[in-house]
Structures are given as structure tokens and as C-alpha cells.
Write an enzyme that holds these catalytic residues in place. Structure first.
Site, PDB file in Angstrom:
ATOM      1  N   ASP A 196       4.083  16.812  -3.102  1.00 45.83           N
ATOM      2  CA  ASP A 196       3.753  15.475  -3.583  1.00 45.83           C
ATOM      3  C   ASP A 196       2.398  15.539  -4.277  1.00 45.83           C
ATOM      4  OD1 ASP A 196       3.245  12.732  -3.917  1.00 45.83           O
ATOM      5  OD2 ASP A 196       4.229  12.200  -2.035  1.00 45.83           O
TER       6      ASP A 196
ATOM      7  N   ARG B  85       0.956  12.902  -5.842  1.00 49.48           N
ATOM      8  CA  ARG B  85       0.415  11.557  -6.041  1.00 49.48           C
ATOM      9  C   ARG B  85      -0.972  11.394  -5.418  1.00 49.48           C
ATOM     10  NH1 ARG B  85       5.449   8.110  -3.853  1.00 49.48           N
ATOM     11  NH2 ARG B  85       5.452   9.889  -2.420  1.00 49.48           N
TER      12      ARG B  85
END
Length: 362
Positions: free
Chosen positions: A294, A296
Site C-alpha cells: 500500500d 497511500r
């Protein structure tokens, strides 16, 4: 002088240059290099690189693991570029699209002497430009002079690395009333990052009091799910269910963050989808591309909430990582509100992977 670009503006230029296939110059106090993104590299510029020096290909540790290359620098591998290969070969090492059809790319010789600081920054820049995380570099003896003579963007690698680690300040642009199906009393706030990156949005439902915990949802943009109604994920149903819940309660804040594909961008997300069609799960696909599980930055959500005047939330999420990130960045999560919608025959495996590998509470 304020008209001279600082490190933030130079990084923005470097991103644009790499996306267009232009090289950028990276330097420290002791070394320098010319760097290009492999995804946008063409044959002519590869020939020009070879005329300057010996090219080295930088790939992430995840991509190196897929290719069975030695990552002596742990988070990345520096691969010697053979003298007889072309740009297509470099792209085949960077892009896993043909890994199953042409599994043998090597043998790949990884370099273990010398520093990797410039290579690491080049990969960070490629990622931030939503390109495949791979770059080809050639050492330069006089990087500042070379950049000036060739009108290229020059970056201090240590300064760029530090800036890329920071959370980018968000500047309010405009807000306006937007009646919606979920709630007629809606207002959209637009925020622009200081570094010229993609804008992020806050949708305010009703008039939530700032002194009380607000019902909030951090929602990462998902073009396929939110717009096309894709059945491969649960993003679209989660978005609409969150808005409906806020409409029912009469107040809430939806933070719509432009971090498509867990932060890797839509093009790379589609590359991951192609890999999923080959049998890899969503995490494995990201790793084969060279990305983390991930990518983000949930600090953006905390920053937007603070900008809007909120310090406590009831967070609509199944992802404990969002709760931890909110708490770590000064937003108290008084309650985690489950959001279990959107399960289909097409996304059973995807949801199982999120639960097993990313800790989602489904």
C-alpha cells in the site's frame, strides 16, 4: 530570490520531466548522475546515455525478488545493463507484463559496491510520478555543470529524499454547495497540495459541529469502482454507503483522496489487474510491479480534518491501519464504524486477501 525554484518546485519539474521521457540530474556533495524513468525511455536517449557513461538499472527490492536478482542495497537492486540490450529489454525488466511468457530476463548481475543514494531517489521520483518504479542512471563527474549546459532539472538528492518523506501541506482552493442524492445539504471543499500534485476533496454533509466527533470516511479514489461500478472491488458500494449513512444522520465528512490504486495510479493499477488475471492476488501483483502493499499516505486525511476544524472522528472503515494513522497524526478515533458492503462473486478473493494480508476486518 523568491523567483528561483526551491526543492518543492524542482521535484514537481522532475516528475513532469520523467513522465515525458526527459532525464533529470541528481547530485550529492560527492557524486552525481543522470537519471531517466525506464517506462518513458526511448532508443535515442538510451544511445545518448551510453555515450556519456555506463548505465545502471535501478529496480525496487520487490521487483528484484520477483526476478531472482540480488538486492544488495536491501530496498533496491542496481542491475548492470549489458552493452548489447535495447530499451525494450530494460522495459521488460521493469514491467512484469510478460514475466510468465518470458520468465528468464537474465542472468541479472547486481552491483554491490558503491552507494545507492541517487538510485533510491530516482525510484522515489518515478513512484511519485505514477510511473513504474524503475530508472536507469549514468554517473556524472560534474552534475551541476551538465545540468546547466543541457537545461535539465537539477536536484539535490538528500534534499529531495527528505522532502519526499514529508507530508505535503494542503492549501484550500474553493468550497461550494453541492446538493446530492444522499443529502441535499452538501458542500464540496477542494484542497491543492503545495507541491502541485493532485487535488484532494472534502465533502461536508450538513453542518457537523466541530466540538463533537464527526462521522468520517477516508476514501481513496477508485475510478473503476466509483465511476464504472467495477465488481472487482468494494470501493463504489463503500463510497455510496458512507454518503447514505451521513445523510441519514444529517452530518458527516467524506474525504476523497486522489490516491488511485492504493497510491500507485490508475495505469499501474490496471497493470496490477492484468497480473491478477494471471492468478496473482492484489498484494502479489503490487510486489511484482515493484510497489509496496500500500503506497497511500493517510496523513493527508488527518491534515484535511484538521483544516476543517475536526479533532475527533467516528471513522467509517474496515481498515485498522487508517485508525492507527489517524491517531498517530493527532485525530482521535472514538469509534470505528464498520462498512461491510459490496461483496460480489468477482471480489471474493480480493476481499479475502485484504483480510488475510492487510488486516481488514471483514
Amino acid at each position: 530570490m523568491s523567483l528561483i525554484p526551491g526543492i518543492v518546485e524542482r521535484i514537481a519539474r522532475a516528475r513532469a520531466d520523467l513522465r515525458m521521457g526527459l532525464p533529470v540530474v541528481l547530485m550529492t556533495d560527492t557524486e552525481g548522475a543522470l537519471a531517466l524513468a525506464v517506462e518513458t525511455l526511448d532508443e535515442e536517449r538510451l544511445r545518448d546515455l551510453r555515450a556519456i557513461g555506463r548505465p545502471v538499472l535501478a529496480i525496487t527490492g520487490w521487483r528484484a525478488e520477483t526476478l531472482k536478482a540480488r538486492a544488495y542495497d536491501n530496498d533496491l537492486a542496481r542491475i548492470t545493463v549489458p552493452g548489447d540490450v535495447d530499451a525494450r529489454w530494460l522495459r521488460s525488466v521493469a514491467d512484469p507484463a510478460d514475466d510468465l511468457r518470458v520468465p528468464m530476463k537474465g542472468p541479472l548481475l547486481a552491483e554491490r559496491t558503491g552507494g545507492a543514494e541517487l538510485h533510491r531517489v530516482a525510484l522515489q521520483l518515478a513512484k511519485s510520478a505514477h510511473l513504474l518504479p524503475s530508472a536507469v542512471l549514468v554517473p556524472l563527474d560534474h552534475p551541476a555543470t551538465f545540468a546547466a549546459e543541457n537545461e535539465l532539472t537539477l536536484l539535490s538528492a538528500p534534499a529531495a529524499a527528505e522532502e519526499l518523506r514529508q507530508s505535503v501541506p494542503l492549501l484550500p482552493v474553493v468550497s461550494a454547495r453541492v446538493p446530492m442524492a444522499a443529502a441535499e445539504a452538501g458542500r464540496l471543499h477542494v484542497f491543492r497540495p503545495e507541491d502541485g500534485g493532485e487535488e484532494h476533496y472534502a465533502v461536508e454533509i450538513g453542518r457537523p459541529p466541530r466540538a463533537e466527533p464527526v462521522l468520517a470516511r477516508l476514501h481513496s479514489a477508485c475510478f473503476t469502482g466509483d465511476v464504472l461500478g467495477s465488481l472487482k472491488c468494494d470501493c463504489g458500494p463503500q463510497l455510496h454507503a458512507a454518503l447514505e449513512r451521513m445523510g441519514e444522520e444529517g452530518a458527516g465528512v467524506l474525504l476523497y483522496l486522489n490516491q488511485e490504486g492504493r497510491g500507485i495510479g490508475l495505469a499501474n493499477k490496471m497493470r496490477a489487474y492484468s497480473l491478477q488475471d494471471q492468478g496473482f492476488d492484489t498484494v502479489e501483483a503490487n510486489h511484482r510491479l515493484g510497489f509496496e502493499d500500500d503506497e497511500r499516505d493517510f496523513r493527508i486525511g488527518a491534515a484535511l480534518l484538521r483544516r476543517l476544524g475536526f479533532s475527533e472522528v467516528r471513522l467509517l472503515t474496515n481498515n485498522p491501519a487508517k485508525v492507527r494513522m489517524m491517531e498517530a497524526n493527532g485525530i482521535r478515533v472514538v469509534d470505528r464504524v464498520p462498512l461491510k458492503v459490496g461483496r460480489t462473486a468477482f471480489n471474493e478473493g480480493y476481499l479475502a486477501t485484504k483480510a488475510r494480508k492487510s488486516g481488514h476486518l471483514l
